[in-house]
Design a protein around this motif. Structure first.
Motif, PDB file in Angstrom:
ATOM      1  N   ASN A 136       0.838  -1.194   0.000  1.00 23.39           N
ATOM      2  CA  ASN A 136       0.000   0.000   0.000  1.00 23.39           C
ATOM      3  C   ASN A 136       0.872   1.242   0.000  1.00 23.39           C
ATOM      4  O   ASN A 136       1.560   1.535   0.973  1.00 23.39           O
ATOM      5  CB  ASN A 136      -0.907   0.008   1.238  1.00 23.39           C
ATOM      6  CG  ASN A 136      -1.903   1.151   1.194  1.00 23.39           C
ATOM      7  OD1 ASN A 136      -2.405   1.508   0.129  1.00 23.39           O
ATOM      8  ND2 ASN A 136      -2.211   1.724   2.353  1.00 23.39           N
ATOM      9  N   ASN A 144      -5.829   4.038  -1.784  1.00 22.52           N
ATOM     10  CA  ASN A 144      -5.390   3.590  -0.467  1.00 22.52           C
ATOM     11  C   ASN A 144      -6.066   2.266  -0.121  1.00 22.52           C
ATOM     12  O   ASN A 144      -7.290   2.148  -0.235  1.00 22.52           O
ATOM     13  CB  ASN A 144      -5.768   4.664   0.571  1.00 22.52           C
ATOM     14  CG  ASN A 144      -5.263   4.344   1.958  1.00 22.52           C
ATOM     15  OD1 ASN A 144      -4.343   3.552   2.132  1.00 22.52           O
ATOM     16  ND2 ASN A 144      -5.864   4.963   2.964  1.00 22.52           N
ATOM     17  N   PRO A 147      -7.532  -0.241   6.093  1.00 25.84           N
ATOM     18  CA  PRO A 147      -7.299  -1.360   6.998  1.00 25.84           C
ATOM     19  C   PRO A 147      -8.364  -2.442   6.905  1.00 25.84           C
ATOM     20  O   PRO A 147      -8.046  -3.633   6.924  1.00 25.84           O
ATOM     21  CB  PRO A 147      -7.297  -0.690   8.376  1.00 25.84           C
ATOM     22  CG  PRO A 147      -6.817   0.695   8.114  1.00 25.84           C
ATOM     23  CD  PRO A 147      -7.389   1.066   6.794  1.00 25.84           C
ATOM     24  N   ALA A 150      -7.606  -4.622   3.936  1.00 24.09           N
ATOM     25  CA  ALA A 150      -6.446  -5.482   4.174  1.00 24.09           C
ATOM     26  C   ALA A 150      -6.815  -6.652   5.082  1.00 24.09           C
ATOM     27  O   ALA A 150      -6.444  -7.807   4.812  1.00 24.09           O
ATOM     28  CB  ALA A 150      -5.313  -4.668   4.796  1.00 24.09           C
ATOM     29  N   ILE A 163       1.320  -7.080   4.875  1.00 24.33           N
ATOM     30  CA  ILE A 163       1.141  -5.833   4.128  1.00 24.33           C
ATOM     31  C   ILE A 163       2.350  -4.943   4.351  1.00 24.33           C
ATOM     32  O   ILE A 163       2.796  -4.740   5.488  1.00 24.33           O
ATOM     33  CB  ILE A 163      -0.165  -5.107   4.522  1.00 24.33           C
ATOM     34  CG1 ILE A 163      -0.369  -3.849   3.642  1.00 24.33           C
ATOM     35  CG2 ILE A 163      -0.206  -4.759   6.012  1.00 24.33           C
ATOM     36  CD1 ILE A 163      -1.758  -3.256   3.726  1.00 24.33           C
ATOM     37  N   GLU A 165       3.297  -1.348   4.353  1.00 26.45           N
ATOM     38  CA  GLU A 165       2.492  -0.133   4.521  1.00 26.45           C
ATOM     39  C   GLU A 165       3.353   1.113   4.349  1.00 26.45           C
ATOM     40  O   GLU A 165       4.327   1.319   5.059  1.00 26.45           O
ATOM     41  CB  GLU A 165       1.859  -0.115   5.901  1.00 26.45           C
ATOM     42  CG  GLU A 165       0.369  -0.417   5.913  1.00 26.45           C
ATOM     43  CD  GLU A 165      -0.452   0.708   5.268  1.00 26.45           C
ATOM     44  OE1 GLU A 165       0.084   1.799   5.058  1.00 26.45           O
ATOM     45  OE2 GLU A 165      -1.632   0.477   4.991  1.00 26.45           O
ATOM     46  N   SER A 167       1.560   4.256   3.772  1.00 26.69           N
ATOM     47  CA  SER A 167       0.499   5.268   3.675  1.00 26.69           C
ATOM     48  C   SER A 167       0.796   6.504   4.501  1.00 26.69           C
ATOM     49  O   SER A 167       0.118   7.527   4.359  1.00 26.69           O
ATOM     50  CB  SER A 167      -0.839   4.672   4.133  1.00 26.69           C
ATOM     51  OG  SER A 167      -0.778   4.340   5.506  1.00 26.69           O
ATOM     52  N   GLN A 172      -3.934   4.471  10.570  1.00 21.11           N
ATOM     53  CA  GLN A 172      -4.141   3.275   9.754  1.00 21.11           C
ATOM     54  C   GLN A 172      -3.296   2.112  10.256  1.00 21.11           C
ATOM     55  O   GLN A 172      -3.786   0.979  10.348  1.00 21.11           O
ATOM     56  CB  GLN A 172      -3.801   3.610   8.298  1.00 21.11           C
ATOM     57  CG  GLN A 172      -4.153   2.535   7.301  1.00 21.11           C
ATOM     58  CD  GLN A 172      -4.454   3.108   5.928  1.00 21.11           C
ATOM     59  OE1 GLN A 172      -5.245   4.040   5.802  1.00 21.11           O
ATOM     60  NE2 GLN A 172      -3.845   2.556   4.900  1.00 21.11           N
ATOM     61  N   PHE A 173      -2.028   2.378  10.584  1.00 23.75           N
ATOM     62  CA  PHE A 173      -1.167   1.321  11.121  1.00 23.75           C
ATOM     63  C   PHE A 173      -1.774   0.736  12.396  1.00 23.75           C
ATOM     64  O   PHE A 173      -1.777  -0.479  12.602  1.00 23.75           O
ATOM     65  CB  PHE A 173       0.235   1.846  11.438  1.00 23.75           C
ATOM     66  CG  PHE A 173       0.917   2.561  10.309  1.00 23.75           C
ATOM     67  CD1 PHE A 173       0.622   2.269   8.984  1.00 23.75           C
ATOM     68  CD2 PHE A 173       1.876   3.534  10.569  1.00 23.75           C
ATOM     69  CE1 PHE A 173       1.260   2.937   7.942  1.00 23.75           C
ATOM     70  CE2 PHE A 173       2.523   4.192   9.543  1.00 23.75           C
ATOM     71  CZ  PHE A 173       2.212   3.905   8.229  1.00 23.75           C
ATOM     72  N   ILE A 176      -4.707  -1.607  11.708  1.00 25.73           N
ATOM     73  CA  ILE A 176      -4.266  -2.917  11.228  1.00 25.73           C
ATOM     74  C   ILE A 176      -3.780  -3.766  12.394  1.00 25.73           C
ATOM     75  O   ILE A 176      -4.160  -4.940  12.526  1.00 25.73           O
ATOM     76  CB  ILE A 176      -3.154  -2.757  10.165  1.00 25.73           C
ATOM     77  CG1 ILE A 176      -3.715  -2.108   8.903  1.00 25.73           C
ATOM     78  CG2 ILE A 176      -2.531  -4.114   9.827  1.00 25.73           C
ATOM     79  CD1 ILE A 176      -2.655  -1.687   7.900  1.00 25.73           C
ATOM     80  N   LEU A 186       2.622  -6.865   9.645  1.00 27.55           N
ATOM     81  CA  LEU A 186       2.716  -5.467   9.225  1.00 27.55           C
ATOM     82  C   LEU A 186       4.189  -5.139   9.024  1.00 27.55           C
ATOM     83  O   LEU A 186       5.003  -5.333   9.921  1.00 27.55           O
ATOM     84  CB  LEU A 186       2.111  -4.540  10.286  1.00 27.55           C
ATOM     85  CG  LEU A 186       2.251  -3.030  10.038  1.00 27.55           C
ATOM     86  CD1 LEU A 186       1.496  -2.604   8.775  1.00 27.55           C
ATOM     87  CD2 LEU A 186       1.764  -2.234  11.255  1.00 27.55           C
TER      88      LEU A 186
END
Length: 292
Positions: A136, A144, A147, A150, A163, A165, A167, A172-173, A176, A186
């Motif tokens: 992403n 985008n 989450p 995903a 994923i 990431e 972004s 968002q992190f 997830i 992650l």
């Protein structure tokens, strides 16, 4: 997927002065990564200028890297794009030994809905013989992977295992990390975010600046994994400016200039529409290299 935990590097693709792939320099770069402690290599991600390589060149780079590495490190192949049928065909036909996963960037330019992104990856996962890492990077793709999408993909497709990431959204992190299963990984896709993302629970990074400074990146990731954040902060700070300079005129233009100055690759050539960094950026890079 223990192979994907730790420090990975998105390898650049070195070119000769005539624009062909420089396999001698690629071999030097691979050996440098292994010697300096990288945990795995990503071959032909976006940093590898994959969009400007034809199908035969991509196959040759994947095969050369697998042969040269000879099992010394895990390998990940970058296969992604905005034509779902073509990506399905590519992952279905990918059969080069030595690779443990596929990194697949979210479809770019089309700006699909979340349902479109979900169906794209679902079709890709059904065709793939290897585990898939979602990638992403909204700043490049124009869309985008949220989450929820995903997590939905991870639950529906057993071979979607991680994923990458990039972004830049810590909200968002956090979503997830909150909603994912224990075995879904992650991974930081942005060098400056590696330390704080690992504090949230990310398992490592797929790095760009690691091409030039693999030992520093690998050590930073190890310190974070061991909870030694005071030591990790020093390494994080050391790399901030040089990382910024790597991207200021496009990736991988900056990091190729560093690698040429280090004697790892023969030229800093890139393929159009990219061009080598300006004299001003070269001078700034050299100054920062001296500090490091």
């Amino acid at each position: 997927m223990n192979e994907l935990q730790g420090a990975g590097v998105a390898l650049v693709t070195p070119f000769n002065t005539d624009g062909t792939v420089d396999y001698e320099s690629l071999g030097n770069l691979i050996d440098y990564q292994i010697k300096e402690g990288m945990d795995y290599l990503v071959v032909l991600g976006t940093t590898g200028e994959t969009a400007t390589l034809n199908a035969e060149e991509r196959k040759q780079v994947w095969e050369f890297t697998s042969t040269h590495v000879a099992g010394r490190l895990p390998l990940v192949a970058g296969i992604g794009g905005n034509n779902t049928q073509e990506i399905v065909r590519q992952v279905d036909q990918f059969s080069i030994s030595g690779y443990c996963a596929i990194l697949s960037v979210s479809p770019y330019y089309n700006k699909p809905t979340q349902e479109g992104i979900y169906q794209h990856y679902k079709a890709t996962s059904e065709a793939a013989k290897l585990p898939i890492i979602l990638y992403n990077v909204p700043g490049r793709t124009g869309s985008n992977i949220l989450p929820a999408t995903a997590i939905r993909l991870a639950k529906a497709c057993r071979n979607i295992v991680a994923i990458k990431e990039a972004s830049a959204s810590f909200a968002q992190f956090g979503e997830i990390m909150r909603d994912k299963s224990d075995d879904f990984l992650l991974i930081s896709g942005d060098d400056p975010a590696t330390l704080p993302m690992m504090a949230l629970g990310a398992v490592g990074v797929i790095s760009v600046v690691g091409n030039a400074y693999p030992k520093k990146v690998a050590t930073l990731v190890k310190e974070c994994a061991n909870g030694n954040y005071i030591e990790a902060r020093k390494l994080h700070s050391d790399l901030l400016k040089i990382t910024d300079l790597c991207f200021i005129e496009g990736n991988p233009c900056g990091v190729k200039y560093i690698l040429k100055n280090q004697g790892i690759i023969a030229t800093d050539g890139v393929r159009l529409p990219l061009v080598p960094v300006s004299t001003q950026t070269q001078e700034a890079i050299e100054k920062e290299m001296e500090k490091i």
